[in-house]
Design a protein around this motif. Structure first.
Motif, PDB file in Angstrom:
ATOM      1  N   ASP A 172      -9.111  12.067 -32.648  1.00  9.94           N
ATOM      2  CA  ASP A 172      -7.983  12.458 -31.797  1.00  9.94           C
ATOM      3  C   ASP A 172      -7.790  13.971 -31.789  1.00  9.94           C
ATOM      4  OD1 ASP A 172      -7.363   9.834 -31.097  1.00  9.94           O
ATOM      5  OD2 ASP A 172      -6.074   9.550 -32.848  1.00  9.94           O
ATOM      6  N   THR A 173      -7.886  14.579 -32.967  1.00  7.58           N
ATOM      7  CA  THR A 173      -7.714  16.032 -33.010  1.00  7.58           C
ATOM      8  C   THR A 173      -8.887  16.736 -32.329  1.00  7.58           C
ATOM      9  OG1 THR A 173      -8.689  16.014 -35.240  1.00  7.58           O
ATOM     10  CG2 THR A 173      -6.282  16.046 -35.086  1.00  7.58           C
ATOM     11  N   THR A 174     -10.083  16.154 -32.449  1.00 10.59           N
ATOM     12  CA  THR A 174     -11.237  16.706 -31.736  1.00 10.59           C
ATOM     13  C   THR A 174     -11.017  16.641 -30.230  1.00 10.59           C
ATOM     14  OG1 THR A 174     -12.798  16.106 -33.486  1.00 10.59           O
ATOM     15  CG2 THR A 174     -13.710  16.416 -31.282  1.00 10.59           C
TER      16      THR A 174
ATOM     17  N   MET B  90      -7.751  21.082 -24.553  1.00  8.44           N
ATOM     18  CA  MET B  90      -7.228  22.446 -24.445  1.00  8.44           C
ATOM     19  C   MET B  90      -8.278  23.389 -23.881  1.00  8.44           C
ATOM     20  SD  MET B  90      -4.104  22.215 -25.256  1.00  8.44           S
ATOM     21  CE  MET B  90      -3.681  23.957 -25.298  1.00  8.44           C
ATOM     22  N   GLY B  91      -9.553  23.027 -24.062  1.00 10.36           N
ATOM     23  CA  GLY B  91     -10.628  23.823 -23.489  1.00 10.36           C
ATOM     24  C   GLY B  91     -10.626  23.823 -21.965  1.00 10.36           C
ATOM     25  N   PHE B  92      -9.928  22.880 -21.334  1.00  9.49           N
ATOM     26  CA  PHE B  92      -9.800  22.838 -19.872  1.00  9.49           C
ATOM     27  C   PHE B  92      -9.113  24.103 -19.367  1.00  9.49           C
ATOM     28  CE2 PHE B  92      -7.300  21.626 -16.079  1.00  9.49           C
ATOM     29  CZ  PHE B  92      -8.312  21.162 -15.249  1.00  9.49           C
ATOM     30  N   TRP B  93      -8.125  24.586 -20.120  1.00 15.69           N
ATOM     31  CA  TRP B  93      -7.399  25.796 -19.738  1.00 15.69           C
ATOM     32  C   TRP B  93      -7.872  27.039 -20.489  1.00 15.69           C
ATOM     33  CZ3 TRP B  93      -3.040  22.025 -20.751  1.00 15.69           C
ATOM     34  CH2 TRP B  93      -2.644  21.401 -19.570  1.00 15.69           C
TER      35      TRP B  93
ATOM     36  N   GLY C 248      -7.248  20.050  -7.868  1.00 12.71           N
ATOM     37  CA  GLY C 248      -7.108  20.845  -9.074  1.00 12.71           C
ATOM     38  C   GLY C 248      -5.764  20.689  -9.739  1.00 12.71           C
ATOM     39  N   SER C 249      -4.682  20.684  -8.937  1.00 15.37           N
ATOM     40  CA  SER C 249      -3.345  20.554  -9.519  1.00 15.37           C
ATOM     41  C   SER C 249      -3.175  19.199 -10.184  1.00 15.37           C
ATOM     42  CB  SER C 249      -2.279  20.752  -8.442  1.00 15.37           C
ATOM     43  OG  SER C 249      -2.444  19.798  -7.400  1.00 15.37           O
ATOM     44  N   ALA C 250      -3.725  18.133  -9.557  1.00 15.92           N
ATOM     45  CA  ALA C 250      -3.634  16.800 -10.142  1.00 15.92           C
ATOM     46  C   ALA C 250      -4.417  16.753 -11.453  1.00 15.92           C
ATOM     47  CB  ALA C 250      -4.164  15.754  -9.175  1.00 15.92           C
ATOM     48  N   ALA C 251      -5.564  17.437 -11.493  1.00 14.79           N
ATOM     49  CA  ALA C 251      -6.367  17.474 -12.710  1.00 14.79           C
ATOM     50  C   ALA C 251      -5.600  18.170 -13.833  1.00 14.79           C
ATOM     51  CB  ALA C 251      -7.685  18.183 -12.445  1.00 14.79           C
ATOM     52  N   ALA C 252      -4.879  19.237 -13.467  1.00 23.86           N
ATOM     53  CA  ALA C 252      -4.098  19.959 -14.471  1.00 23.86           C
ATOM     54  C   ALA C 252      -2.976  19.080 -15.026  1.00 23.86           C
ATOM     55  CB  ALA C 252      -3.517  21.235 -13.860  1.00 23.86           C
ATOM     56  N   VAL C 253      -2.313  18.346 -14.140  1.00 25.96           N
ATOM     57  CA  VAL C 253      -1.244  17.439 -14.579  1.00 25.96           C
ATOM     58  C   VAL C 253      -1.817  16.356 -15.488  1.00 25.96           C
ATOM     59  CG1 VAL C 253       0.428  15.707 -13.826  1.00 25.96           C
ATOM     60  CG2 VAL C 253       0.224  17.867 -12.589  1.00 25.96           C
ATOM     61  N   LEU C 254      -2.960  15.803 -15.102  1.00 26.95           N
ATOM     62  CA  LEU C 254      -3.586  14.761 -15.920  1.00 26.95           C
ATOM     63  C   LEU C 254      -4.015  15.308 -17.277  1.00 26.95           C
ATOM     64  CD1 LEU C 254      -5.689  12.640 -13.417  1.00 26.95           C
ATOM     65  CD2 LEU C 254      -3.912  11.830 -14.953  1.00 26.95           C
ATOM     66  N   ASN C 255      -4.387  16.578 -17.312  1.00 28.74           N
ATOM     67  CA  ASN C 255      -4.762  17.163 -18.599  1.00 28.74           C
ATOM     68  C   ASN C 255      -3.552  17.223 -19.528  1.00 28.74           C
ATOM     69  OD1 ASN C 255      -7.137  18.242 -19.967  1.00 28.74           O
ATOM     70  ND2 ASN C 255      -5.979  20.148 -20.141  1.00 28.74           N
ATOM     71  N   VAL C 256      -2.383  17.478 -18.962  1.00 35.45           N
ATOM     72  CA  VAL C 256      -1.156  17.432 -19.756  1.00 35.45           C
ATOM     73  C   VAL C 256      -0.957  16.027 -20.311  1.00 35.45           C
ATOM     74  CG1 VAL C 256       1.357  17.616 -19.693  1.00 35.45           C
ATOM     75  CG2 VAL C 256      -0.043  19.299 -18.494  1.00 35.45           C
ATOM     76  N   VAL C 257      -1.252  15.032 -19.469  1.00 37.57           N
ATOM     77  CA  VAL C 257      -1.072  13.635 -19.875  1.00 37.57           C
ATOM     78  C   VAL C 257      -2.021  13.264 -21.008  1.00 37.57           C
ATOM     79  CG1 VAL C 257      -1.282  11.231 -19.130  1.00 37.57           C
ATOM     80  CG2 VAL C 257      -0.195  12.928 -17.640  1.00 37.57           C
ATOM     81  N   VAL C 258      -3.294  13.642 -20.889  1.00 38.44           N
ATOM     82  CA  VAL C 258      -4.252  13.265 -21.936  1.00 38.44           C
ATOM     83  C   VAL C 258      -3.963  14.027 -23.234  1.00 38.44           C
ATOM     84  CG1 VAL C 258      -6.045  12.573 -20.307  1.00 38.44           C
ATOM     85  CG2 VAL C 258      -5.995  14.935 -21.124  1.00 38.44           C
ATOM     86  N   ILE C 259      -3.408  15.226 -23.119  1.00 35.28           N
ATOM     87  CA  ILE C 259      -2.976  15.947 -24.315  1.00 35.28           C
ATOM     88  C   ILE C 259      -1.818  15.197 -24.975  1.00 35.28           C
ATOM     89  CG2 ILE C 259      -1.741  18.019 -25.080  1.00 35.28           C
ATOM     90  CD1 ILE C 259      -3.530  19.618 -23.171  1.00 35.28           C
ATOM     91  N   THR C 260      -0.891  14.700 -24.136  1.00 33.99           N
ATOM     92  CA  THR C 260       0.215  13.892 -24.646  1.00 33.99           C
ATOM     93  C   THR C 260      -0.306  12.641 -25.346  1.00 33.99           C
ATOM     94  OG1 THR C 260       1.657  14.656 -22.859  1.00 33.99           O
ATOM     95  CG2 THR C 260       2.319  12.653 -24.014  1.00 33.99           C
ATOM     96  N   ALA C 261      -1.337  12.024 -24.757  1.00 38.91           N
ATOM     97  CA  ALA C 261      -1.931  10.827 -25.356  1.00 38.91           C
ATOM     98  C   ALA C 261      -2.509  11.136 -26.732  1.00 38.91           C
ATOM     99  CB  ALA C 261      -3.015  10.267 -24.444  1.00 38.91           C
ATOM    100  N   ALA C 262      -3.177  12.278 -26.849  1.00 40.10           N
ATOM    101  CA  ALA C 262      -3.749  12.669 -28.139  1.00 40.10           C
ATOM    102  C   ALA C 262      -2.645  12.934 -29.158  1.00 40.10           C
ATOM    103  CB  ALA C 262      -4.631  13.906 -27.968  1.00 40.10           C
ATOM    104  N   LEU C 263      -1.588  13.618 -28.721  1.00 42.30           N
ATOM    105  CA  LEU C 263      -0.462  13.892 -29.618  1.00 42.30           C
ATOM    106  C   LEU C 263       0.174  12.589 -30.103  1.00 42.30           C
ATOM    107  CD1 LEU C 263       1.290  16.837 -27.735  1.00 42.30           C
ATOM    108  CD2 LEU C 263      -0.032  16.985 -29.850  1.00 42.30           C
TER     109      LEU C 263
ATOM    110  N   THR D 165      -7.029   8.177 -27.281  1.00 38.01           N
ATOM    111  CA  THR D 165      -8.284   8.895 -27.109  1.00 38.01           C
ATOM    112  C   THR D 165      -9.413   7.969 -26.675  1.00 38.01           C
ATOM    113  OG1 THR D 165      -7.561  10.456 -28.801  1.00 38.01           O
ATOM    114  CG2 THR D 165      -9.903  10.433 -28.274  1.00 38.01           C
ATOM    115  N   GLY D 166      -9.392   6.726 -27.162  1.00 36.77           N
ATOM    116  CA  GLY D 166     -10.445   5.782 -26.781  1.00 36.77           C
ATOM    117  C   GLY D 166     -10.513   5.544 -25.293  1.00 36.77           C
ATOM    118  N   LEU D 167      -9.359   5.559 -24.624  1.00 38.87           N
ATOM    119  CA  LEU D 167      -9.331   5.384 -23.166  1.00 38.87           C
ATOM    120  C   LEU D 167      -9.559   6.701 -22.448  1.00 38.87           C
ATOM    121  CD1 LEU D 167      -8.762   3.835 -20.534  1.00 38.87           C
ATOM    122  CD2 LEU D 167      -6.329   4.212 -20.944  1.00 38.87           C
ATOM    123  N   PHE D 168      -8.774   7.709 -22.782  1.00 34.59           N
ATOM    124  CA  PHE D 168      -8.803   8.951 -22.029  1.00 34.59           C
ATOM    125  C   PHE D 168     -10.061   9.785 -22.249  1.00 34.59           C
ATOM    126  CE2 PHE D 168      -4.090   8.365 -21.971  1.00 34.59           C
ATOM    127  CZ  PHE D 168      -3.952   8.326 -20.594  1.00 34.59           C
TER     128      PHE D 168
END
Length: 475
Positions: free
Chosen positions: A107-109, A115-118, A281-296, A28-31
């Motif tokens: 991290d949970t925040t 998730m608010g992106f979608w 937009g599609s790249a942003a959506a993929v990256l959002n999956v990545v940052v969610i993975t980072a938080a998890l 989370t500190g990076l992303f």
């Protein structure tokens, strides 16, 4: 010597340890937090990450030296008890747990923000509640499941960052109709220059920068469940400089070269924002999956680290005995339940103060992180002083340039503590930190010290300041 982690399962392989180490630097500190650091310092944030990275590398080398010599489940809490004294070990262990709880709140925040992106209309606290219970369930499984899950989480993050650097570099060179290639790297010196917000802004970003590296000390905690700590711990720690340069400096350089630093907002991840603003937009959506993975990944590893710390402290009589209960899978399940319960506070915070919760949480976590790192360095310093020349010569993973590098790191961390007092957003961390340490001192004198006072007097050959009951347990 009796291995105090004998009831835990040594199921973390070299592959697991290596990627847990990688994942600890990419969270989370990076992303998410990097946007706040960029806002405060401008391009000079790159220099701050280099300095902060050098300090954490020294801390991890000091921790690695002790972990290779004595791999235990209590890690640096145990080392502080042994080399400084039981009160120091008590405060270090519980402050690490406190740090993990606070970092987990961040991290949970961040997960709720991503998730608010979608789902912008869904309240953030709902996502926070869901992820707390999901990751808690994962941590109740066998440690190999944790290691394997963390391996894949970290692999996704590493591949994504490398792909983002490559993609951002390609945009800088060829433009693809979405970027003016004639600007080159000029964005790094525009909008006020490299030190765009002056020295004050540069210094002000260190609270967020040090927060980004918080949790890296989990490498030491994994030693108690590593199959071959003498090989896996040094290999993991020695990759830290490369990780810092690649994951922080190079990544943020590309981000600020593509988009001027003063156009990077604090809503969501700057990684997603940039690709979204470029029309990808599609790249942003993929990256959002990545940052969610980072938080998890961060939530998963921090629950693990805090749980193992509480387990080790309970074995030393510095935490309730109920925390030593281990499931059939070799997992200290009660500590997981305690961490999940504590994280429900994050649900309440995201319901009550969703706007400024991250900065406040990050600054408090920074205080706890820096305190733990200072105790690691002091423990290491004391351990070296207590060694004979022959013992020091036999160290398998010694800190280079001892004692000069540890002294530099101690001074740097002390300076970061001072810096917290000069920013209104971070000043609360000093107040919370002082109250926390005072409460720990009172708790130790009320509940822990009476039991040690009843123990037999230490013999002359015992380490000064170490609880005799603890010494007996370790032998």
């Amino acid at each position: 010597m009796k291995d105090i982690s004998s009831t835990l399962t040594r199921g973390l392989t070299a592959r697991h340890i290596r990627f847990i180490a990688l994942g600890s630097a990419i969270g989370t500190g990076l992303f998410y937090g990097s946007a706040e650091a960029i806002r405060k310092a401008g391009p000079s944030v790159l220099l701050a990450y280099l300095i902060g990275g050098a300090i954490i590398f020294i801390v991890l080398r000091a921790l690695g030296e002790m972990a290779v010599r004595n791999p235990v489940s209590g890690s640096f809490g145990e080392y502080a008890s042994r080399h400084i004294g039981p009160l120091a070990g008590f405060m270090t262990g519980w402050t690490y747990v406190f740090e993990m709880v606070i970092v987990l709140l961040a991290d949970t925040t961040a997960f709720g923000v991503y998730m608010g992106f979608w789902f912008p209309d869904v309240p953030r606290w709902i996502w926070v509640l869901a992820i707390v219970f999901f990751i808690g369930a994962i941590n109740l499984l066998n440690v190999k499941v944790f290691g394997e899950l963390e391996f894949w989480f970290s692999l996704i993050k590493v591949v994504a960052i490398i792909a983002m650097i490559a993609g951002g570099t390609a945009v800088l060179i060829w433009g693809f109709g979405i970027h003016d290639t004639s600007t080159g790297l000029s964005n790094l010196n525009s909008g006020g220059g490299f030190f765009a917000n002056g020295i004050g802004g540069f210094l002000g970003c260190f609270a967020i920068v040090m927060f980004a590296f918080g949790g890296s000390e989990i490498i030491g905690v994994t030693a108690g469940e590593a199959e071959d700590p003498e090989k896996t711990i040094p290999r993991a720690i020695n990759t830290v400089p490369v990780r810092i340069i690649l994951f922080y400096v190079l990544t943020l350089t590309v981000i600020m070269a593509v988009t001027p630093w003063n156009q990077i907002g604090d809503e969501g991840s700057p990684f997603v924002q940039i690709f979204n603003s470029l029309g990808l937009g599609s790249a942003a959506a993929v990256l959002n999956v990545v940052v969610i993975t980072a938080a998890l990944s961060a939530i998963n590893s921090n629950i693990f680290g805090a749980g193992r710390m509480m387990y080790g402290m309970a074995l030393r009589g510095q935490a309730p005995a109920v925390m030593t209960r281990v499931s059939r899978n070799g997992v200290p399940w009660m500590t997981v339940v305690i961490m999940v319960s504590a994280l429900l506070v994050g649900v309440a915070l995201n319901y009550l103060i969703p706007d400024r919760v991250f900065v406040v949480i990050a600054s408090i976590a920074t205080f706890a992180t820096v305190f733990v790192w200072l105790m690691i360095l002091v423990s290491h310093f004391r351990s070296r002083k207590q060694m004979s020349p022959a013992e020091a010569a036999e160290l398998k993973f010694p800190v280079p340039l001892w004692p000069y590098l540890p002294i530099f790191a101690i001074a740097g961390l002390g300076f970061v503590i001072v810096l917290l007092a000069f920013d209104a957003d971070t000043r609360v961390a000093l107040v919370v930190g002082a109250v926390w340490l005072a409460l720990l001192t009172a708790a130790y004198r009320l509940w822990v010290r009476p039991t040690t006072d009843d123990a037999p007097a230490a013999s002359a050959d015992q380490t000064p300041g170490v609880n005799p009951a603890l010494a007996a347990d370790l032998l």
